[in-house]
Design an enzyme around this catalytic site. Structure first.
Site, PDB file in Angstrom:
ATOM      1  CE1 TYR A  15       4.115  -0.833   5.277  1.00  0.00           C
ATOM      2  CE2 TYR A  15       5.278  -2.928   5.093  1.00  0.00           C
ATOM      3  CZ  TYR A  15       4.212  -2.117   4.762  1.00  0.00           C
ATOM      4  OH  TYR A  15       3.241  -2.585   3.910  1.00  0.00           O
ATOM      5  CD  GLU A  37       2.410  -3.808  -1.652  1.00  0.00           C
ATOM      6  OE1 GLU A  37       3.171  -4.543  -2.316  1.00  0.00           O
ATOM      7  OE2 GLU A  37       2.443  -3.764  -0.409  1.00  0.00           O
ATOM      8  CD1 TRP A  45       7.913  -2.824   2.526  1.00  0.00           C
ATOM      9  CD2 TRP A  45       7.006  -2.432   0.530  1.00  0.00           C
ATOM     10  NE1 TRP A  45       6.849  -1.968   2.705  1.00  0.00           N
ATOM     11  CE2 TRP A  45       6.272  -1.716   1.493  1.00  0.00           C
ATOM     12  CE3 TRP A  45       6.618  -2.329  -0.798  1.00  0.00           C
ATOM     13  CZ2 TRP A  45       5.179  -0.915   1.171  1.00  0.00           C
ATOM     14  CZ3 TRP A  45       5.533  -1.530  -1.123  1.00  0.00           C
ATOM     15  CH2 TRP A  45       4.829  -0.834  -0.142  1.00  0.00           C
TER      16      TRP A  45
END
Length: 187
Positions: A15, A37, A45
């Site tokens: 990522y 988000e 995350w």
């Protein structure tokens, strides 16, 4: 490769190297990141990254028109899906935010035009040398968060929006010594 300190493990590394901080101007990708988000709130995350494929399937590849029209039956299907985050408030917010996203597209021509207008279509490039220097919010995220909330969005608090701005490259918070710092800068 030199990476920001948080980019540890295969999901975070990929990522970080391929997406985080790269300027995004595609409305579908901007919508995807906005939903992810919001789903991440209170979680790590990496949890979201591990479930990202399942989210794409469950949320019709983040087709904003489709998500905006989800009814109670579809929401119940999502709440029963063990592959994604099953939080009623977050799922309701995804639908509500899709509807708001479409209204912004209609008003500004695209969500991209709306979002990047806040910075006069210029990327904010920070020059941090350690993670502890990176804020969790700033005046820009405060302003955008407030505007989105006034437009009926939810799960768009200033910390979520700051993280969103980093993710979609409005703010480049790669460490100056990170190999991605220069690569992610807009011309």
């Amino acid at each position: 490769m030199k990476r920001c300190d948080w980019a540890v493990g295969p999901y975070n590394e990929a990522y970080h190297d391929e997406e985080w901080g790269m300027p995004v101007h595609d409305d579908q990708r901007l919508f995807e990141f906005l939903i992810l988000e919001g789903m991440q709130a209170g979680l790590s995350w990496v949890t979201i990254l591990k479930k990202r494929t399942a989210f794409r399937i469950a949320f019709d590849n983040f087709d904003v028109e489709a998500v905006a029209h989800y009814d109670e039956v579809k929401k119940q299907t999502l709440l029963a899906n063990k592959e994604i985050i099953r939080n009623r408030r977050k799922i309701d917010a995804a639908v509500k935010n899709a509807q708001g996203f479409i209204r912004i597209q209609q008003e500004f021509g695209s969500f991209d035009a709306y979002l990047w207008e806040f910075t006069d279509h210029k990327q904010i490039v920070n020059h941090y040398t350690k993670q502890s220097e990176v804020p969790t919010h700033n005046e820009l995220s405060d302003t955008i968060s407030k505007d989105l909330k006034q437009r009926g969005f939810s799960f768009v608090g200033t910390t979520i929006i700051y993280s969103y701005l980093e993710a979609v490259g409005v703010i480049n918070d790669h460490m100056v010594w990170c190999d991605c710092h220069a690569r992610c800068q807009c011309d």
